[in-house]
Design an enzyme around this catalytic site. Structure first.
Site, short mmCIF file in Angstrom:
data_model
loop_
_atom_site.label_atom_id
_atom_site.label_comp_id
_atom_site.label_asym_id
_atom_site.label_seq_id
_atom_site.Cartn_x
_atom_site.Cartn_y
_atom_site.Cartn_z
N TYR A 77 -19.94 -56.18 79.60
CA TYR A 77 -19.84 -56.78 80.94
C TYR A 77 -20.93 -57.80 81.22
CZ TYR A 77 -23.62 -53.65 82.46
OH TYR A 77 -24.82 -53.00 82.59
N ARG A 78 -22.01 -57.80 80.45
CA ARG A 78 -23.09 -58.76 80.67
C ARG A 78 -22.77 -60.09 80.00
NH1 ARG A 78 -28.03 -54.54 79.50
NH2 ARG A 78 -28.02 -53.52 81.55
#
EC number: 3.1.15.-
Length: 269
Positions: free
Chosen positions: A184-185
């Site tokens: 998700y980063r």
């Protein structure tokens, strides 16, 4: 104990459970591989070691910046390790990358804004989009297969690029399977650039300028080179920080305490 010998197996008349254990232990080695599996193994490059903190560099060319109504028309992906070394092609000749153009008709391309009409027309991308035979679904599946070839596990590859939050915004709608596979980063090189402009503007002024060719592949190559420049010239290398024991031991001052300190200094004059 009496034993019965059969081709490819040994059966114990009084201890059948031993044969069951033996059969389970060796069955994984005796299962025939299909021709399809063998072909798949031959086409997929074998990674003997996992990539070190892999970065999935993606750049998209769109019909505009409205992530609800505009469309991704070109996408390119280059995978590097955490040291920015690109993965190699299957034949070992050069670096590997995925690049594709998605077909849309005149009813979509004619609705682009003036900037996109001019730049995509000059770069030849508009003509490629009209001539392409690939659908969005095809390109999504191909890109996912390409990423999984080098990064098979989910939530490992980190999306990277320049202003890549905008690419991700479009991909959430049009490439959901790819986004679901990635962590998700993100690593957004433009964020480092904005910090450098404020923290060390003199150094940032020496940052090599991008050519702004506005093709997905050229944009990714420039983004990787830009992050490499920051790592070489702006960010401290490990050898400069490992010996500094005091780093991180002191709590940073809050903005309010810093302001109070400045006020006290001013009253001393």
């Amino acid at each position: 104990m009496k034993w019965l010998l059969f081709p490819a197996r040994i059966v114990a008349r009084t201890r059948p459970n031993l044969f069951s254990l033996y059969r389970r232990s060796v069955s994984q080695y005796l299962r025939p591989r299909t021709i399809q599996n063998l072909q798949s193994m031959a086409q997929t490059p074998e990674l003997k070691t996992k990539l070190f903190k892999p970065l999935v560099w993606i750049d998209c060319e769109m019909t505009g910046l409205d992530h609800v109504n505009d469309r991704i028309i070109e996408i390119c992906c280059i995978i590097t390790d955490g040291h920015l070394a690109p993965v190699k092609a299957a034949d070992g000749q050069g670096d590997s990358h995925y690049e594709s153009v998605i077909h849309y008709g005149p009813e979509v391309m004619n609705k682009m804004n003036e900037w996109c009409i001019e730049h995509h027309g000059n770069s030849g991308l508009t003509a490629k989009v009209l001539a392409s035979e690939k659908t969005l679904a095809q390109v999504e599946d191909e890109l996912l297969e390409y990423i999984q070839r080098y990064i098979p596990d989910k939530n490992v590859g980190v999306l990277a690029g320049n202003s890549v939050h905008m690419d991700r915004l479009f991909m959430v709608r049009e490439f959901p399977k790819v986004i679901d596979h990635l962590f998700y980063r993100i690593v957004d090189v433009s964020s480092i650039m904005e910090v450098a402009r404020r923290h060390n503007p003199a150094l940032q002024a020496r940052n090599p300028k991008k050519e702004a060719a506005h093709t997905a592949y050229s944009d990714i190559k420039e983004s990787i080179a830009q992050l490499q420049w920051y790592m070489d010239n702006y960010l401290k290398p490990p050898q400069e920080t490992e010996s500094v024991e005091s780093i991180g031991s002191e709590q940073p001052e809050s903005p309010s305490s810093s302001t109070s300190s400045l006020k006290r200094q001013r009253t001393d004059f």
